[in-house]
Scaffold this motif. Structure first.
Motif, PDB file in Angstrom:
ATOM      1  N   LEU A  11     -20.239  41.120 -11.424  1.00 54.86           N
ATOM      2  CA  LEU A  11     -20.590  40.835 -11.274  1.00 54.86           C
ATOM      3  C   LEU A  11     -19.532  39.274 -10.890  1.00 54.86           C
ATOM      4  O   LEU A  11     -19.345  38.392 -11.367  1.00 54.86           O
ATOM      5  CB  LEU A  11     -21.918  39.555 -12.003  1.00 54.86           C
ATOM      6  CG  LEU A  11     -23.193  40.681 -12.611  1.00 54.86           C
ATOM      7  CD1 LEU A  11     -23.929  40.899 -12.935  1.00 54.86           C
ATOM      8  CD2 LEU A  11     -23.890  40.991 -10.070  1.00 54.86           C
ATOM      9  N   VAL A  12     -19.497  39.213  -9.344  1.00 53.93           N
ATOM     10  CA  VAL A  12     -18.272  38.378  -9.284  1.00 53.93           C
ATOM     11  C   VAL A  12     -19.014  37.413  -8.368  1.00 53.93           C
ATOM     12  O   VAL A  12     -19.791  37.622  -6.999  1.00 53.93           O
ATOM     13  CB  VAL A  12     -17.101  38.683  -8.282  1.00 53.93           C
ATOM     14  CG1 VAL A  12     -15.783  39.876 -10.123  1.00 53.93           C
ATOM     15  CG2 VAL A  12     -16.863  39.737  -7.631  1.00 53.93           C
ATOM     16  N   GLY A  32     -17.494  41.130 -18.687  1.00 50.29           N
ATOM     17  CA  GLY A  32     -15.918  40.393 -17.905  1.00 50.29           C
ATOM     18  C   GLY A  32     -16.902  39.195 -17.686  1.00 50.29           C
ATOM     19  O   GLY A  32     -15.676  37.960 -17.726  1.00 50.29           O
ATOM     20  N   GLN A  33     -18.231  38.751 -17.321  1.00 56.62           N
ATOM     21  CA  GLN A  33     -19.070  37.649 -17.637  1.00 56.62           C
ATOM     22  C   GLN A  33     -18.448  36.875 -19.149  1.00 56.62           C
ATOM     23  O   GLN A  33     -18.300  37.168 -19.985  1.00 56.62           O
ATOM     24  CB  GLN A  33     -19.843  37.395 -17.230  1.00 56.62           C
ATOM     25  CG  GLN A  33     -20.239  38.474 -15.786  1.00 56.62           C
ATOM     26  CD  GLN A  33     -22.170  38.725 -15.859  1.00 56.62           C
ATOM     27  OE1 GLN A  33     -21.703  37.548 -14.784  1.00 56.62           O
ATOM     28  NE2 GLN A  33     -22.421  38.954 -15.906  1.00 56.62           N
ATOM     29  N   GLY A  34     -18.515  35.760 -19.014  1.00 56.09           N
ATOM     30  CA  GLY A  34     -18.447  34.287 -20.436  1.00 56.09           C
ATOM     31  C   GLY A  34     -19.392  34.400 -21.169  1.00 56.09           C
ATOM     32  O   GLY A  34     -19.370  33.991 -21.927  1.00 56.09           O
ATOM     33  N   PHE A  35     -20.475  35.398 -20.953  1.00 53.10           N
ATOM     34  CA  PHE A  35     -21.295  35.295 -21.445  1.00 53.10           C
ATOM     35  C   PHE A  35     -22.236  36.770 -21.377  1.00 53.10           C
ATOM     36  O   PHE A  35     -22.299  37.893 -20.558  1.00 53.10           O
ATOM     37  CB  PHE A  35     -22.838  34.549 -20.926  1.00 53.10           C
ATOM     38  CG  PHE A  35     -22.605  34.529 -19.631  1.00 53.10           C
ATOM     39  CD1 PHE A  35     -23.759  35.467 -18.972  1.00 53.10           C
ATOM     40  CD2 PHE A  35     -22.489  33.416 -19.123  1.00 53.10           C
ATOM     41  CE1 PHE A  35     -23.678  35.701 -17.684  1.00 53.10           C
ATOM     42  CE2 PHE A  35     -21.999  33.887 -16.955  1.00 53.10           C
ATOM     43  CZ  PHE A  35     -22.684  35.283 -16.917  1.00 53.10           C
ATOM     44  N   ALA A  36     -23.858  36.661 -22.467  1.00 45.99           N
ATOM     45  CA  ALA A  36     -23.877  38.526 -22.596  1.00 45.99           C
ATOM     46  C   ALA A  36     -25.153  38.364 -21.806  1.00 45.99           C
ATOM     47  O   ALA A  36     -26.017  37.048 -21.479  1.00 45.99           O
ATOM     48  CB  ALA A  36     -24.607  38.727 -24.683  1.00 45.99           C
ATOM     49  N   GLY A  37     -25.941  39.256 -21.763  1.00 50.72           N
ATOM     50  CA  GLY A  37     -26.802  39.209 -20.461  1.00 50.72           C
ATOM     51  C   GLY A  37     -27.122  40.294 -19.560  1.00 50.72           C
ATOM     52  O   GLY A  37     -28.594  39.876 -19.410  1.00 50.72           O
ATOM     53  N   GLY A  38     -25.849  39.883 -19.169  1.00 51.20           N
ATOM     54  CA  GLY A  38     -26.051  41.378 -16.971  1.00 51.20           C
ATOM     55  C   GLY A  38     -26.363  39.919 -16.935  1.00 51.20           C
ATOM     56  O   GLY A  38     -26.177  39.215 -16.542  1.00 51.20           O
ATOM     57  N   GLN A  39     -27.489  41.207 -15.970  1.00 50.28           N
ATOM     58  CA  GLN A  39     -28.070  40.121 -14.512  1.00 50.28           C
ATOM     59  C   GLN A  39     -29.043  39.390 -14.765  1.00 50.28           C
ATOM     60  O   GLN A  39     -29.350  38.809 -14.484  1.00 50.28           O
ATOM     61  CB  GLN A  39     -28.783  41.572 -14.202  1.00 50.28           C
ATOM     62  CG  GLN A  39     -27.786  42.661 -13.096  1.00 50.28           C
ATOM     63  CD  GLN A  39     -28.218  43.826 -12.128  1.00 50.28           C
ATOM     64  OE1 GLN A  39     -29.252  43.601 -11.797  1.00 50.28           O
ATOM     65  NE2 GLN A  39     -28.309  44.698 -12.436  1.00 50.28           N
ATOM     66  N   CYS A  40     -29.581  39.834 -15.894  1.00 46.09           N
ATOM     67  CA  CYS A  40     -30.973  38.885 -17.069  1.00 46.09           C
ATOM     68  C   CYS A  40     -30.560  37.322 -16.873  1.00 46.09           C
ATOM     69  O   CYS A  40     -30.713  36.143 -16.366  1.00 46.09           O
ATOM     70  CB  CYS A  40     -31.454  39.298 -17.843  1.00 46.09           C
ATOM     71  SG  CYS A  40     -32.179  41.177 -17.823  1.00 46.09           S
ATOM     72  N   LEU A  61     -17.577  22.831  -6.809  1.00 46.53           N
ATOM     73  CA  LEU A  61     -18.176  23.755  -8.413  1.00 46.53           C
ATOM     74  C   LEU A  61     -18.983  24.581  -6.941  1.00 46.53           C
ATOM     75  O   LEU A  61     -20.016  24.150  -5.839  1.00 46.53           O
ATOM     76  CB  LEU A  61     -18.608  23.089  -9.349  1.00 46.53           C
ATOM     77  CG  LEU A  61     -19.880  23.565  -9.797  1.00 46.53           C
ATOM     78  CD1 LEU A  61     -19.635  24.890 -10.346  1.00 46.53           C
ATOM     79  CD2 LEU A  61     -20.952  23.072 -10.338  1.00 46.53           C
ATOM     80  N   PHE A  62     -18.587  25.815  -6.517  1.00 46.54           N
ATOM     81  CA  PHE A  62     -19.429  26.483  -5.722  1.00 46.54           C
ATOM     82  C   PHE A  62     -20.238  27.269  -6.107  1.00 46.54           C
ATOM     83  O   PHE A  62     -19.786  28.163  -6.965  1.00 46.54           O
ATOM     84  CB  PHE A  62     -17.914  27.311  -4.735  1.00 46.54           C
ATOM     85  CG  PHE A  62     -17.043  26.653  -3.703  1.00 46.54           C
ATOM     86  CD1 PHE A  62     -17.857  26.264  -2.887  1.00 46.54           C
ATOM     87  CD2 PHE A  62     -16.214  26.585  -3.705  1.00 46.54           C
ATOM     88  CE1 PHE A  62     -17.124  25.433  -1.743  1.00 46.54           C
ATOM     89  CE2 PHE A  62     -14.851  25.898  -3.123  1.00 46.54           C
ATOM     90  CZ  PHE A  62     -16.156  25.158  -1.794  1.00 46.54           C
ATOM     91  N   CYS A  63     -21.453  27.036  -5.364  1.00 48.16           N
ATOM     92  CA  CYS A  63     -22.588  27.695  -6.306  1.00 48.16           C
ATOM     93  C   CYS A  63     -23.314  28.844  -4.902  1.00 48.16           C
ATOM     94  O   CYS A  63     -24.717  28.272  -5.057  1.00 48.16           O
ATOM     95  CB  CYS A  63     -23.621  26.843  -6.634  1.00 48.16           C
ATOM     96  SG  CYS A  63     -23.080  26.243  -8.220  1.00 48.16           S
ATOM     97  N   PHE A  64     -22.482  29.742  -4.638  1.00 51.36           N
ATOM     98  CA  PHE A  64     -23.149  30.908  -3.446  1.00 51.36           C
ATOM     99  C   PHE A  64     -23.544  32.040  -3.704  1.00 51.36           C
ATOM    100  O   PHE A  64     -23.854  32.553  -3.396  1.00 51.36           O
ATOM    101  CB  PHE A  64     -21.592  31.019  -2.263  1.00 51.36           C
ATOM    102  CG  PHE A  64     -20.839  29.116  -1.778  1.00 51.36           C
ATOM    103  CD1 PHE A  64     -22.288  28.382  -1.759  1.00 51.36           C
ATOM    104  CD2 PHE A  64     -19.774  29.710  -1.373  1.00 51.36           C
ATOM    105  CE1 PHE A  64     -21.943  27.440  -0.862  1.00 51.36           C
ATOM    106  CE2 PHE A  64     -19.310  28.276  -0.706  1.00 51.36           C
ATOM    107  CZ  PHE A  64     -20.500  27.118  -0.203  1.00 51.36           C
ATOM    108  N   GLY A  65     -23.853  32.390  -5.245  1.00 49.52           N
ATOM    109  CA  GLY A  65     -24.207  33.079  -5.937  1.00 49.52           C
ATOM    110  C   GLY A  65     -23.202  34.670  -5.949  1.00 49.52           C
ATOM    111  O   GLY A  65     -21.976  34.118  -6.163  1.00 49.52           O
ATOM    112  N   LEU A  66     -23.449  35.623  -6.401  1.00 48.35           N
ATOM    113  CA  LEU A  66     -22.456  36.405  -7.465  1.00 48.35           C
ATOM    114  C   LEU A  66     -22.764  37.622  -6.985  1.00 48.35           C
ATOM    115  O   LEU A  66     -23.981  38.313  -5.895  1.00 48.35           O
ATOM    116  CB  LEU A  66     -22.977  36.754  -8.406  1.00 48.35           C
ATOM    117  CG  LEU A  66     -23.028  35.694  -9.690  1.00 48.35           C
ATOM    118  CD1 LEU A  66     -23.723  36.058 -10.996  1.00 48.35           C
ATOM    119  CD2 LEU A  66     -21.788  35.371 -10.010  1.00 48.35           C
TER     120      LEU A  66
END
Ligand SMILES: Cc1cc2nc3c(=O)[nH]c(=O)nc-3n(C[C@H](O)[C@H](O)[C@H](O)COP(=O)(O)OP(=O)(O)OC[C@H]3O[C@@H](n4cnc5c(N)ncnc54)[C@H](O)[C@@H]3O)c2cc1C
Length: 340
Positions: free
Chosen positions: A123-124, A37-45, A247-252
């Motif tokens: 991760l939203v 679902g995320q636009g990149f590989a690597g998950g939590q890392c 651009l909101f950078c309030f974490g996931l």
């Protein structure tokens, strides 16, 4: 209805465990289609700690999370996986002896087996509680990440947040944006000291405005989908800052998401129950590995997920190649078979 793609194994999740699934399946001659679902590989890392060093990956006394992911991608590459990133898996349906996985964008992938490596789930982004947020998300005025920084060149950008990602985006966008304003509810930033110092330098040169302590109280528009400004609360005073994007950078935050509805046995904490001997879930042909699973003694570690997904790949082989002998032998003797 959209075209049906065919593969051997659908891997749900491109975190470290999903990426290693491609290698393990590839060594058994199985092709993978990897969905995240995320636009990149690597998950939590990648999403949560790309620059942090990891110390408990065997044979790597210290490796940055992003480097581990790059190595896993390189290890998977000979098997030519099909990556579908930025498109969550939303449906899982049986089709005879096979499974069809449906994605949010409407794609459908048929496979002989499914490996769920969904980790902590989707991760939203943490969304602020603001009126007309949905409308401005839809029009691209409100963002939670930037895939293509060039799209913000010449634009007025407000960044909300005080951690590494907020400060890093401010540093990255400042040279090309028309102006960057960073809004933080505290006076000090939680970013790496060197990044915070660079931010101060840009602010002194006028390329960035720091509004702190302050918070965004409202999105301002003229009743159209175009964002015109944000209204800030600066120590009790209202102030409007003209902008094109915020651009909101309030974490996931984590949520298991659609996997919850696939009829897989889950425990009370919404982890997928598996047989640790095979990583089989309660549905035949569906396996799971990594942070998403539970069984007695489960350790939520990357190295544990790697071993689990090796077992899951063997189970997937039995489903995809019924009656065929499992290829055996060490990688040192077999080498890495290249995908046909
Ligand atoms: C700050 C921090 C530090 C850590 N340090 C260490 C450490 O030192 N050593 C260690 O071993 N572990 C560490 N961990 C834990 C480690 O990151 C996890 O164990 C590991 O990421 C699990 O990998 P995974 O592939 O199972 O899941 P994740 O990394 O969670 O990846 C799962 C992926 O699945 C995707 N996904 C979920 N649902 C869907 C869906 N329906 N459709 C499509 N995609 C979906 C998600 O978007 C995500 O990208 C740390 C974790 C954190 C947060």
């Amino acid at each position: 209805m959209s075209a049906l793609h065919e593969t051997d194994v659908v891997v749900i999740g491109a975190g470290p465990v999903g990426l290693f699934a491609v290698f393990e399946c590839g060594m058994l001659g199985l092709r993978c289609h990897v969905i995240d679902g995320q636009g990149f590989a690597g998950g939590q890392c990648t999403a949560l700690y790309p620059d942090k060093p990891i110390y408990d990956i065997p044979a790597h006394p210290r490796i940055a999370a992003r480097d581990l992911i790059a190595q896993l991608e390189a290890q998977a590459a000979p098997f030519a996986p099909h990556y579908r990133l930025g498109d969550a898996a939303v449906a899982l349906q049986p089709a005879g002896e096979r499974w069809i996985v449906g994605t949010k964008s409407g794609a459908r992938i048929a496979a002989g087996a499914v490996i769920v490596a969904g980790g902590a789930g989707e991760l939203v982004p943490n969304r602020p509680d603001l009126a007309r947020l949905d409308a401005h998300e839809h029009s691209g005025g409100v963002l939670y990440g930037v895939r293509d920084a060039s799209r913000l060149a010449g634009r007025r950008v407000v960044i909300a947040g005080g951690g590494d990602s907020a400060v890093d985006w401010a540093l990255m966008l400042a040279p090309s944006a028309a102006h960057v304003t960073i809004v933080h509810r505290r006076t000090t930033f939680r970013a790496a000291p060197e990044s915070a110092r660079q931010l101060e330098t840009l602010a002194a040169g006028g390329r960035v405005t720091i509004a702190a302590p302050a918070r965004i109280a409202a999105l301002v528009d003229d009743g159209t989908p175009a964002l015109r400004a944000v209204r800030m609360d600066v120590g009790g005073d209202a102030r409007e800052v003209a902008c094109d994007h915020v651009l909101f950078c309030f974490g996931l935050v984590n949520a298991l998401g659609p996997i919850r509805d696939w009829g897989l046995a889950l425990d009370d904490a919404e982890r997928v129950v598996v047989d640790p001997a095979t990583m089989a879930t309660s549905r035949a042909g569906v396996f799971a590995a990594g942070d998403v699973v539970t069984y007695p003694g489960k350790l939520k570690l990357i190295l544990t997920g790697f071993a689990e997904v090796a077992l899951a790949a063997q189970g997937a082989h039995a489903c995809c190649r019924p009656g065929e002998r499992l290829p055996t032998g060490y990688s040192t003797t077999r080498g890495v078979p290249l995908a046909a």
